[in-house]
Motif scaffolding. Structure first.
Motif, PDB file in Angstrom:
ATOM      1  N   GLN A  66       0.828  -1.203   0.000  1.00 26.60           N
ATOM      2  CA  GLN A  66       0.000   0.000   0.000  1.00 26.60           C
ATOM      3  C   GLN A  66       0.865   1.257   0.000  1.00 26.60           C
ATOM      4  O   GLN A  66       0.564   2.238  -0.678  1.00 26.60           O
ATOM      5  N   LEU A  67       1.944   1.238   0.763  1.00 28.47           N
ATOM      6  CA  LEU A  67       2.856   2.368   0.843  1.00 28.47           C
ATOM      7  C   LEU A  67       3.462   2.667  -0.539  1.00 28.47           C
ATOM      8  O   LEU A  67       3.472   3.809  -0.996  1.00 28.47           O
ATOM      9  N   VAL A  68       3.925   1.632  -1.216  1.00 27.11           N
ATOM     10  CA  VAL A  68       4.473   1.805  -2.556  1.00 27.11           C
ATOM     11  C   VAL A  68       3.391   2.304  -3.511  1.00 27.11           C
ATOM     12  O   VAL A  68       3.649   3.152  -4.376  1.00 27.11           O
ATOM     13  N   CYS A  96      -4.723  14.186  -3.313  1.00 26.89           N
ATOM     14  CA  CYS A  96      -4.188  13.141  -2.448  1.00 26.89           C
ATOM     15  C   CYS A  96      -4.300  13.642  -1.013  1.00 26.89           C
ATOM     16  O   CYS A  96      -3.592  14.569  -0.621  1.00 26.89           O
ATOM     17  N   VAL A  97      -5.181  13.053  -0.263  1.00 27.13           N
ATOM     18  CA  VAL A  97      -5.428  13.513   1.101  1.00 27.13           C
ATOM     19  C   VAL A  97      -4.171  13.414   1.965  1.00 27.13           C
ATOM     20  O   VAL A  97      -3.990  14.187   2.895  1.00 27.13           O
ATOM     21  N   TYR A  98      -3.275  12.520   1.630  1.00 28.40           N
ATOM     22  CA  TYR A  98      -2.038  12.373   2.399  1.00 28.40           C
ATOM     23  C   TYR A  98      -1.228  13.668   2.395  1.00 28.40           C
ATOM     24  O   TYR A  98      -0.593  14.018   3.377  1.00 28.40           O
ATOM     25  N   LEU A  99      -1.248  14.384   1.270  1.00 32.82           N
ATOM     26  CA  LEU A  99      -0.480  15.623   1.172  1.00 32.82           C
ATOM     27  C   LEU A  99      -1.056  16.739   2.042  1.00 32.82           C
ATOM     28  O   LEU A  99      -0.347  17.658   2.424  1.00 32.82           O
ATOM     29  N   TYR A 100      -2.336  16.662   2.326  1.00 34.02           N
ATOM     30  CA  TYR A 100      -2.990  17.693   3.124  1.00 34.02           C
ATOM     31  C   TYR A 100      -3.048  17.335   4.607  1.00 34.02           C
ATOM     32  O   TYR A 100      -3.383  18.174   5.431  1.00 34.02           O
ATOM     33  N   ARG A 101      -2.759  16.085   4.924  1.00 31.28           N
ATOM     34  CA  ARG A 101      -2.848  15.636   6.319  1.00 31.28           C
ATOM     35  C   ARG A 101      -1.554  14.956   6.748  1.00 31.28           C
ATOM     36  O   ARG A 101      -1.559  13.942   7.434  1.00 31.28           O
ATOM     37  N   ILE A 102      -0.426  15.533   6.354  1.00 30.90           N
ATOM     38  CA  ILE A 102       0.883  14.947   6.652  1.00 30.90           C
ATOM     39  C   ILE A 102       1.059  14.746   8.154  1.00 30.90           C
ATOM     40  O   ILE A 102       1.588  13.719   8.594  1.00 30.90           O
ATOM     41  N   ASP A 103       0.597  15.697   8.947  1.00 34.16           N
ATOM     42  CA  ASP A 103       0.754  15.601  10.406  1.00 34.16           C
ATOM     43  C   ASP A 103      -0.035  14.432  11.007  1.00 34.16           C
ATOM     44  O   ASP A 103       0.242  14.011  12.131  1.00 34.16           O
ATOM     45  N   LEU A 130      -0.183  11.427   9.582  1.00 38.58           N
ATOM     46  CA  LEU A 130       0.388  10.159   9.113  1.00 38.58           C
ATOM     47  C   LEU A 130       1.294   9.550  10.167  1.00 38.58           C
ATOM     48  O   LEU A 130       2.013  10.261  10.872  1.00 38.58           O
ATOM     49  N   SER A 131       1.266   8.237  10.279  1.00 38.77           N
ATOM     50  CA  SER A 131       2.088   7.562  11.287  1.00 38.77           C
ATOM     51  C   SER A 131       3.348   6.928  10.692  1.00 38.77           C
ATOM     52  O   SER A 131       4.312   6.699  11.413  1.00 38.77           O
ATOM     53  N   ASP A 132       3.353   6.684   9.402  1.00 32.27           N
ATOM     54  CA  ASP A 132       4.508   6.039   8.775  1.00 32.27           C
ATOM     55  C   ASP A 132       5.574   7.084   8.466  1.00 32.27           C
ATOM     56  O   ASP A 132       5.347   7.983   7.654  1.00 32.27           O
ATOM     57  N   PRO A 133       6.763   7.003   9.095  1.00 29.97           N
ATOM     58  CA  PRO A 133       7.795   8.028   8.880  1.00 29.97           C
ATOM     59  C   PRO A 133       8.268   8.099   7.422  1.00 29.97           C
ATOM     60  O   PRO A 133       8.603   9.177   6.932  1.00 29.97           O
ATOM     61  N   CYS A 134       8.266   6.977   6.743  1.00 26.17           N
ATOM     62  CA  CYS A 134       8.679   6.958   5.338  1.00 26.17           C
ATOM     63  C   CYS A 134       7.679   7.741   4.485  1.00 26.17           C
ATOM     64  O   CYS A 134       8.062   8.543   3.635  1.00 26.17           O
ATOM     65  N   LEU A 135       6.390   7.540   4.735  1.00 28.25           N
ATOM     66  CA  LEU A 135       5.351   8.242   3.986  1.00 28.25           C
ATOM     67  C   LEU A 135       5.361   9.730   4.323  1.00 28.25           C
ATOM     68  O   LEU A 135       5.182  10.571   3.441  1.00 28.25           O
ATOM     69  N   VAL A 136       5.588  10.069   5.593  1.00 27.99           N
ATOM     70  CA  VAL A 136       5.672  11.478   5.999  1.00 27.99           C
ATOM     71  C   VAL A 136       6.791  12.162   5.220  1.00 27.99           C
ATOM     72  O   VAL A 136       6.601  13.236   4.637  1.00 27.99           O
ATOM     73  N   CYS A 137       7.951  11.542   5.195  1.00 22.33           N
ATOM     74  CA  CYS A 137       9.107  12.092   4.482  1.00 22.33           C
ATOM     75  C   CYS A 137       8.809  12.231   2.992  1.00 22.33           C
ATOM     76  O   CYS A 137       9.087  13.263   2.378  1.00 22.33           O
ATOM     77  N   THR A 163       7.400  15.545  -1.694  1.00 20.21           N
ATOM     78  CA  THR A 163       6.494  15.806  -2.824  1.00 20.21           C
ATOM     79  C   THR A 163       5.987  17.248  -2.803  1.00 20.21           C
ATOM     80  O   THR A 163       5.988  17.926  -3.830  1.00 20.21           O
ATOM     81  N   VAL A 164       5.595  17.726  -1.630  1.00 26.62           N
ATOM     82  CA  VAL A 164       5.115  19.099  -1.497  1.00 26.62           C
ATOM     83  C   VAL A 164       6.240  20.084  -1.821  1.00 26.62           C
ATOM     84  O   VAL A 164       6.041  21.061  -2.562  1.00 26.62           O
TER      85      VAL A 164
END
Length: 135
Positions: free
Chosen positions: A79-81, A105-112, A114-121, A126-127
């Motif tokens: 899922q991460l990939v 992509c909701v992930y870009l708007y809710r970075i804070d 996210l629990s996965d450090p790799c996805l946060v980074c 990306t931003v």
């Protein structure tokens, strides 16, 4: 069918009826052929949207607030990939003008959130990359 006839006369365009020319051309065409202007681009046609049509215009449907979107607690490696692949694909499409981004992509708007450090980074990168490209 009418088309502009080579220019403007004052503020009024002159139009020329091209119906007979198109009818003649289509009589000689095979199934699967297409009549188009030299400036036509299939990529542009595929990227075009019909504003207001819920099947084509994402903005025409029901809007959901970002706060209402649920983020999965933990993503599997697959899922991460998948999320990262979608983000990279979106950036490439945006940079190459292949298509306009049509979904967020909701992930870009809710970075804070996210629990996965790799996805946060990856999302922060990306931003930042988008800002550099935009400027």
């Amino acid at each position: 069918a009418m088309q502009p006839a080579g220019g403007r006369q004052g503020d009024v365009r002159r139009w020329e009826d091209v119906t007979e020319m198109i009818d003649a051309a289509t009589r000689e065409m095979e199934v699967g052929q297409m009549l188009h202007a030299p400036s036509f681009s299939m990529v542009d046609a595929m990227a075009a949207i019909e504003l207001g049509d819920p099947k084509m215009d994402v903005g025409a449907g029901r809007r959901v607030r970002l706060e209402q979107c649920e983020l999965p607690g933990e993503l599997t490696p697959s899922q991460l990939v998948g999320v990262m692949d979608k983000l990279v694909s979106g950036i490439v499409s945006w940079v190459t003008w292949t298509m306009l981004p049509h979904n967020e992509c909701v992930y870009l708007y809710r970075i804070d959130s996210l629990s996965d450090p790799c996805l946060v980074c990856f999302c922060k990168l990306t931003v930042a990359l988008s800002a550099v490209i935009r400027d």
